[in-house]
Design an enzyme around this catalytic site. Structure first.
Site, short mmCIF file in Angstrom:
data_model
loop_
_atom_site.label_atom_id
_atom_site.label_comp_id
_atom_site.label_asym_id
_atom_site.label_seq_id
_atom_site.Cartn_x
_atom_site.Cartn_y
_atom_site.Cartn_z
N ASP A 11 -1.42 4.59 -4.59
CA ASP A 11 -0.59 3.50 -5.11
C ASP A 11 0.77 3.44 -4.40
OD1 ASP A 11 0.08 1.38 -6.69
OD2 ASP A 11 0.58 2.58 -8.46
N ASN A 29 -8.63 -5.85 -8.44
CA ASN A 29 -7.81 -6.27 -7.29
C ASN A 29 -8.15 -7.68 -6.78
OD1 ASN A 29 -7.48 -2.94 -5.75
ND2 ASN A 29 -6.12 -4.01 -7.16
C1 FPP Z 1 -2.10 0.19 -4.08
O1 FPP Z 1 -0.88 -0.23 -3.56
C2 FPP Z 1 -3.11 0.23 -3.09
C3 FPP Z 1 -4.23 -0.58 -3.06
C4 FPP Z 1 -4.50 -1.63 -4.02
C5 FPP Z 1 -5.23 -0.44 -2.06
C6 FPP Z 1 -5.33 0.90 -1.40
C7 FPP Z 1 -5.64 0.62 -0.01
C8 FPP Z 1 -5.26 1.32 1.06
C9 FPP Z 1 -4.59 2.63 1.05
C10 FPP Z 1 -5.52 0.77 2.40
C11 FPP Z 1 -6.87 0.28 2.55
C12 FPP Z 1 -7.85 1.36 2.72
C13 FPP Z 1 -9.14 1.06 2.75
C14 FPP Z 1 -10.14 2.11 3.09
C15 FPP Z 1 -9.57 -0.29 2.42
P1 FPP Z 1 -0.24 -1.54 -4.18
O2 FPP Z 1 -0.53 -2.67 -3.29
O3 FPP Z 1 -0.73 -1.71 -5.58
O4 FPP Z 1 1.26 -1.17 -4.16
P2 FPP Z 1 2.36 -1.68 -5.19
O5 FPP Z 1 1.94 -1.21 -6.55
O6 FPP Z 1 3.59 -1.02 -4.69
O7 FPP Z 1 2.39 -3.17 -5.06
#
Ligand code: FPP
Length: 243
Positions: free
Chosen positions: A10, A58
């Site tokens: 996250d 998501n």
């Molecule tokens: C959360 O950060 C992360 C995700 C929803 C996706 C996780 C994805 C990756 C690490 C990269 C992609 C990897 C693959 C293998 C597809 P957030 O966007 O919720 O961050 P925030 O809460 O700060 O907005």
């Protein structure tokens, strides 16, 4: 050493916002953190890691961001699958494939097929994964077997339901790490995490590295796990989920 570590990656968006960068850049750097983490976990002898890459919730993100995350998964498999295979990593995918584009489904299947006989670390990719949906689907399949007269409803127990989950055959996570300072599970491995230890780390996912993983493992090693008993661990997982 935890045998299985679950990771909620996250904070990509906040990492990017803090630097005046687009969210995509946070996700892109998140993939780099993922590579570092897989390598470090393999070196440390961790048996299984499950990464929460795309949750069933998501899809509610802006279409461009959904497309970006799909694109990153494709690129990750295309660029990294050969290396993972060479390192003996076995890839498993959990989550529903129904809503995924055919090219993504094909790549996920290719990753699983190519690596299925590998004996190194298992990388479980949770993609379009939601734990409640997983449990509901498992319950539905058991109900269908009851309706067909193949199963006595009274015989249904935790072991049987466990075997119907996407994670069948994968040991429960011992440790769940979540970055970004948030302290919740967000529909990740709800059933499987019954006895997991949680380590919440203040850093955002793109900053995660080997030393952060080692710090989380040290924190885990200092915890006393009792599995509902008074001391020590149960001999088997079946004993644990049967109680
Ligand atoms: C959360 O950060 C992360 C995700 C929803 C996706 C996780 C994805 C990756 C690490 C990269 C992609 C990897 C693959 C293998 C597809 P957030 O966007 O919720 O961050 P925030 O809460 O700060 O907005």
């Amino acid at each position: 050493m935890p045998r299985h570590i679950g990771i909620i990656m996250d904070g990509n968006g906040r990492w990017a916002a803090g630097r005046g960068l687009p969210r995509f850049e946070g996700h892109r750097r998140g993939v780099e953190a993922l590579r570092r983490t897989i390598r470090a976990a393999g070196d440390l002898g961790v048996g299984f890691i499950t990464i929460y890459s795309f949750s069933s919730e998501n899809w509610t993100r802006p279409p461009q961001e959904v497309a970006d995350l799909m694109g990153l998964l494709k690129r990750f498999i295309r660029n990294d699958l050969a290396d993972l295979h060479r390192s003996g990593v076995r890839v498993r995918v959990i989550g529903s494939r129904d809503q995924l584009a055919p090219d993504i489904r094909a790549l996920l299947a290719e990753a699983e097929e190519l690596t299925q006989r590998n004996t190194g670390m298992t990388l479980v990719v949770a993609f379009n994964y939601g734990s409640r949906q997983e449990i509901a689907s498992a319950a539905k399949r058991l109900a269908q077997r009851v309706a067909r007269g193949e199963l006595d409803a009274n015989a249904i127990d935790a072991v049987m339901l466990d075997a119907e989950l996407d994670t069948a055959g994968i040991p429960d996570p011992d440790l769940i790490i979540r970055t970004s300072g948030e302290q919740r599970l967000s529909n990740f491995l709800l059933w499987q995490a019954a006895y997991a230890e949680f380590v919440f780390m203040p850093m955002h996912w793109p900053d995660f590295d080997r030393s952060a993983l080692e710090a989380a493992i040290r924190e885990y090693a200092g915890r006393e796990r009792r599995f509902g008993g008074v001391t020590g661990a149960p001999a088997t997982r079946v004993a644990m989920i049967g109680t």
